[in-house]
Design an enzyme around this catalytic site. Structure first.
Site, PDB file in Angstrom:
ATOM      1  N   SER A 139       0.826  -1.196   0.000  1.00 35.64           N
ATOM      2  CA  SER A 139       0.000   0.000   0.000  1.00 35.64           C
ATOM      3  C   SER A 139       0.866   1.253   0.000  1.00 35.64           C
ATOM      4  CB  SER A 139      -0.937   0.009   1.205  1.00 35.64           C
ATOM      5  OG  SER A 139      -0.187   0.153   2.384  1.00 35.64           O
ATOM      6  N   ARG A 186       0.462   3.524  -3.227  1.00 30.11           N
ATOM      7  CA  ARG A 186      -0.237   4.794  -2.981  1.00 30.11           C
ATOM      8  C   ARG A 186       0.513   5.951  -3.646  1.00 30.11           C
ATOM      9  NH1 ARG A 186       0.080   4.861   1.974  1.00 30.11           N
ATOM     10  NH2 ARG A 186      -1.951   3.969   2.456  1.00 30.11           N
ATOM     11  N   ASN A 239      -0.876   7.937  -7.054  1.00 26.07           N
ATOM     12  CA  ASN A 239      -1.132   9.373  -7.020  1.00 26.07           C
ATOM     13  C   ASN A 239      -0.299  10.119  -8.051  1.00 26.07           C
ATOM     14  OD1 ASN A 239      -2.972  10.551  -4.803  1.00 26.07           O
ATOM     15  ND2 ASN A 239      -2.000   8.780  -3.867  1.00 26.07           N
TER      16      ASN A 239
END
Lengths: 156, 281
Positions: free
Chosen positions: B209, B213, B217
């Site tokens: 994660s 992440r 993004n």
């Protein structure tokens, strides 16, 4: 977008940069910041202490000033008392002296008066004898009548 | 625009291809000439642009902060020292509020992550075509300038952190303690197989994660820049595109900072969890 050797290359690169930051960047900066923080804290404490000292000194100065004022007032009062006493003493002295002088003058006058009386008496005796001589046309024996003349002179 | 004859699809694809150096099908090592070729190289390849930019930015970070650290003074700080101290203090505050154990590595690591990731993300704000265009003039066909849009980069960092999580977990709790944490929690001991499965997933989800992440993004942000860049055709669309680029850049500045911060903070949180010696369950 493929997973390849870059993954491991980046792992190693990352580790190297972390190590560098850990050993060469972080400690000196944090140390300097802590040192500055301490010196600022010390400075503030010193300033506070100085302010307290100043307050104490001011208090002491005020106390001393008040004491000095009281003392000065005492001195002034004492001086005033002494002056008053001196003036009184001087007045007394002057009065006594005046009285003494007056007394002296008075006695001198009395003496003068007596002396004048004495002289007058002698002269009056003479005058009386002279007058009597003229009236009687003869001389009066001084020795015979001296007692009479003396009583006459004493009556004057 | 890089080349007028490209279609939109090709343009996007071109922008998303790394400069890959790897093993060609014939066994020799060379730069890939197309996305397909790069894909065929499989694992034995390296994204030269991602690595180059990330190492370059890392060196800038080390040089800049190293310079400040070398000339550091406890007296009145200069401009650079001020900036560096501001960042250091911010990180120090963040770390000390989350991480309560004694470990001198954590705060410098958070600083490295925050600044480095921030700089890598910031490359997103360089106009999308500028550096690829220049490198094209220099004869380099592919150039992805934002290292954090490369999953290799973000996952690489996440994996390093994963290794540290495992290291400190075992270091602080012992092998048995670490196993106990995985197996005897949250359900009672008889269900330890189920617990082990659950906790392992939790553990492995941490680095995945963390890496994805950041990648997601940044990749999405980069994609929007590329899509907006396609509008640079006519005067009207070009103007609208320019305004939108500017607006998105402003917004993206937030994401850039935020993602760098999140990466750093989550790392610290994971490290704190690794150090936590839990009471018996």
């Amino acid at each position: 977008m493929n997973i390849n050797l870059t993954l491991f290359a980046q792992m190693v690169t990352f580790a190297v940069f972390i190590w560098f930051c850990w050993k060469h960047i972080w400690p000196p900066i944090v140390e300097a910041m802590a040192e500055r923080q301490k010196s600022i804290a010390d400075g503030l404490a010193a300033a506070e202490r100085a302010a307290k000292d100043l307050e104490l000194a001011q208090d002491r100065a005020t106390d001393q000033m008040r004491e000095a004022k009281v003392e000065a007032q005492q001195h002034i009062d004492e001086a005033r008392d002494r002056a008053k006493q001196m003036v009184e003493a001087a007045k007394d002295d002057a009065r006594l002296e005046g009285e003494r002088l007056l007394e002296a003058a008075r006695s001198e006058i009395d003496q003068e008066v007596n002396r004048a009386k004495e002289a007058l008496r002698v002269q009056v005796a003479e005058l009386a004898i002279n007058g009597a001589e003229k009236v009687l046309g003869s001389s009066i024996d001084r020795a015979k009548h001296s007692a009479l003349l003396d009583t006459l002179a004493a009556e004057l | 625009m890089v080349a007028q004859e490209l279609t939109s699809g090709e343009y996007i694809k071109h922008h998303l291809t790394n400069l890959t150096y790897g093993k060609m099908p014939d066994g020799s090592w060379a730069l890939a000439h197309s996305a397909e070729e790069a894909k065929e190289m499989g694992f034995w390849a390296i994204n030269v642009d991602s690595m180059g930019w990330s190492i370059g930015l890392g060196i800038i970070f080390c040089w800049l902060f190293g310079k400040a650290a070398k000339g550091v003074t406890a007296g009145i700080p200069g401009g650079l020292q001020n900036l560096v101290e501001m960042v250091v203090e911010f990180i120090d505050d963040t770390v000390s509020s989350t991480f309560n154990h004694r470990n001198s590595l954590i705060a410098p690591m958070a600083l490295t992550i925050f600044v480095w990731v921030f700089m890598m993300n910031l490359m997103d704000l360089v106009p999308v075509d500028l550096i690829p265009y220049i490198s094209q003039l220099l004869g380099v066909h592919f150039m992805k300038v934002v290292p954090s849009t490369d999953p290799n980069i973000t996952m690489g960092m996440a994996l390093t952190i994963f290794v540290l999580i495992l290291f400190y977990s075992i270091n602080c709790k012992g092998l048995g303690g670490f196993f106990a944490e995985l197996a005897f929690h949250p359900f009672p001991k008889p269900l330890f197989l189920f617990n082990l499965f659950l906790e392992s997933v939790t553990l492995i989800a941490k680095p995945i994660s963390l890496g994805l992440r950041l990648f997601g993004n940044m990749y999405a942000g980069e994609m929007i820049f590329i899509l907006l860049a396609i509008m640079y055709g006519g005067i009207v669309t070009g103007l609208v595109g320019g305004v939108l680029q500017w607006g998105w850049a402003m917004f993206h500045l937030l994401i850039v900072t935020l993602q760098a911060f999140i990466f750093a903070v989550l790392t610290v949180v994971y490290m704190a969890q690794a150090h936590d010696v839990e009471e018996e369950h």
